[in-house]
Design a protein around this motif. Structure first.
Motif, PDB file in Angstrom:
ATOM      1  N   GLY A 194      38.598  51.305  32.669  1.00 34.02           N
ATOM      2  CA  GLY A 194      38.958  49.934  32.786  1.00 34.02           C
ATOM      3  C   GLY A 194      38.661  48.913  31.971  1.00 34.02           C
ATOM      4  N   GLU A 195      39.530  47.723  31.922  1.00 31.95           N
ATOM      5  CA  GLU A 195      39.240  46.708  31.055  1.00 31.95           C
ATOM      6  C   GLU A 195      37.756  45.973  31.589  1.00 31.95           C
ATOM      7  N   ASN A 196      37.301  45.132  30.583  1.00 30.87           N
ATOM      8  CA  ASN A 196      36.094  44.249  31.144  1.00 30.87           C
ATOM      9  C   ASN A 196      36.454  43.585  32.264  1.00 30.87           C
ATOM     10  N   GLY A 197      35.550  43.768  33.257  1.00 39.45           N
ATOM     11  CA  GLY A 197      35.650  43.230  34.658  1.00 39.45           C
ATOM     12  C   GLY A 197      36.736  43.762  35.469  1.00 39.45           C
ATOM     13  N   ALA A 198      36.957  44.989  35.312  1.00 38.72           N
ATOM     14  CA  ALA A 198      38.111  45.941  36.294  1.00 38.72           C
ATOM     15  C   ALA A 198      37.291  46.220  37.420  1.00 38.72           C
TER      16      ALA A 198
END
Lengths: 196, 283
Positions: free
Chosen positions: B35-39
């Motif tokens: 997942g992306e950063n902050g996902a």
């Protein structure tokens, strides 16, 4: 809890080095203030450990390890008590030996007991807030309490006449107050503690 | 038995929320959490380990409810490496070993010392003087030295040089040779996950978009490379995500089953699948 205490002792070990030098220097002067000051100062050492924990985010890692919330909270109290007891012992030995040698006087046992109780009370009052808000935000509460406790202690101990106006001797009143404060403080800390 | 079972977990954290997260990692497998950063990867790990309490839903790890008092025992069986090595800075590797020996009942001091040697970690240097790679290696050494059955690794390979990273991935692979050993690993290095994982779970903005066997994902998707006109001729449902590839060309992630049989497709990597899905989700 042994693991957490060991970790905290490693963390504050460097502080203890400086501390021992201060103790040795202060022990050369025999006074009630020194004994109270050193023992109450020792009650601050858990905050050093909490500050390091916060800085390294240790609490986030600790939450993943098999430590209970009870262990984490109690270890800070036990650390404070241990440091105060060790300091009390050092203080007694140093002031007895050096004090007798230099001034012919020794610190009274009652003063030491009162110092330990004062340390326990200040720890009991401040630790719940520090465990909740961290050392940075808990510092203000901490400073107010420490200065308050130190000022009251100074007044109470220097004005020895006060002892006679109390419903019971200070040596009995203070341990009772320390026990009650601690008994209230630990459950409160358990409730307030959170991973920052 | 499943190593990890997250069921309909919700957790609101200010402006971010984990929403209806259900994830199962079968015992004996390696699951990559992407997942992306902050996902929400680290939040998911904290919820799973009961370091955060969900607003609703349940988490079970090694068959035990994370909210139950018995879960403390389960933590003996879980080796955790977080995105940063959160040991107090004044400690040395030797002192960390002593603290961990008092923390875990099955602490294997010999194994820990072997890892320190293998990773060339100095025993008496303070943690604050370690490089990021050294810090991560120390965390990995700790996580593997108390005989865990489950490893939870949050960006555990970031900061490691390619040679050590490869060695660490091999250690993780060795770990899962025991049939009841499992790993949940989150990483931004998708090539590592492709090399290591049996399952890939993809979190996007707090929601789990999919959790599937890696091989099935690779069989399901292919990469189309051609002109925009060729792509337009495909069924709309076949195209997951697209991007311009220069000179008027276009690349797209497509579902193999939904494109004509003769159409030539490139093999999609896990990275292709994730990137195209994120782009598709943003549109």
């Amino acid at each position: 809890m042994k693991a957490l205490l060991l970790k905290d002792l490693y963390v504050i070990w460097k502080q203890m080095g400086i501390f021992l030098v201060v103790v040795l220097a202060m022990s050369l002067v025999n006074s009630t203030f020194n004994c109270v000051f050193l023992v109450v100062w020792c009650s601050m050492l858990p905050y050093t450990s909490i500050a390091y924990d916060g800085q390294s985010h240790w609490d986030q890692l600790a939450a993943m390890m098999p430590y209970s919330k009870r262990d984490i909270v109690l270890s800070k109290y036990v650390l404070g008590w241990l440091c105060m007891a060790v300091m009390g012992a050092i203080c007694t030995v140093m002031q007895t030996v050096v004090g007798r040698f230099l001034s012919g006087e020794a610190t009274e046992g009652g003063i030491l007991l009162i110092s330990l109780c004062l340390g326990m009370i200040s720890l009991a009052i401040t630790l719940p807030a520090v465990l909740r808000f961290g050392v940075e935000r808990g510092r203000m509460i901490f400073l107010v309490v420490i200065f308050g406790v130190a000022a009251l202690a100074g007044i109470a101990l220097d004005a020895t006449d006060l002892r006679f106006s109390l419903p019971m001797p200070l040596e009995a009143l203070m341990p009772a107050a320390a026990v009650v404060a601690t008994a209230v403080s630990i459950p409160l800390s358990m409730k307030l503690y959170r991973v920052n | 038995m499943n190593a990890i079972e997250l069921s309909h977990i919700h957790k609101s954290l200010g402006g971010f929320a984990i929403q209806d997260l259900s994830l199962t990692v079968p015992s004996g497998t390696i699951c990559g959490l992407v997942g992306e950063n902050g996902a929400g990867k680290s939040t998911t790990i904290r919820l799973m380990m009961n370091a955060l309490t969900p607003d609703s839903g349940t988490a079970r790890v090694l068959g035990v409810d994370a909210a139950s008092p018995e879960f403390r025992e389960v933590k003996e069986d879980v080796g955790v490496v977080l995105d940063e090595a959160y040991y107090p800075e004044t400690l040395t590797a030797v002192q960390v070993g002593r603290v961990m020996a008092e923390t875990y009942r099955r602490w294997d001091q010999k194994r820990y010392e072997d890892f320190l040697d293998r990773f060339q970690l100095p025993g008496k240097k303070r943690f604050k003087d370690f490089s990021r790679g050294m810090k991560m290696k120390l965390s990995i050494a700790v996580a593997l030295s108390h005989q865990p059955r489950l490893l939870v690794l949050d960006e555990a390979t970031s900061g490691l040089d390619p040679i050590v990273r490869d060695e660490v991935l091999e250690i993780f692979n060795e770990f899962t040779r025991e049939e009841d050993h499992s790993i949940l690993i989150s990483s931004h290095i998708l090539s590592d996950l492709e090399k290591l994982c049996d399952y890939i779970a993809f979190l996007h903005q707090g929601r789990l978009l999919f959790c599937d066997e890696k091989d099935r994902l690779l069989e399901t998707y292919g990469v189309f490379a051609g002109t925009a006109e060729q792509l337009e001729s495909l069924q709309r449902e076949a195209v997951v995500g697209r991007e311009a590839s220069g000179f008027g060309g276009v690349r797209a992630l497509v579902r193999r089953e939904e494109v004509p049989a003769g159409l030539e497709l490139e093999r999609a990597s896990v990275e292709d699948i994730i990137l195209f899905m994120v782009k598709g989700a943003r549109k």
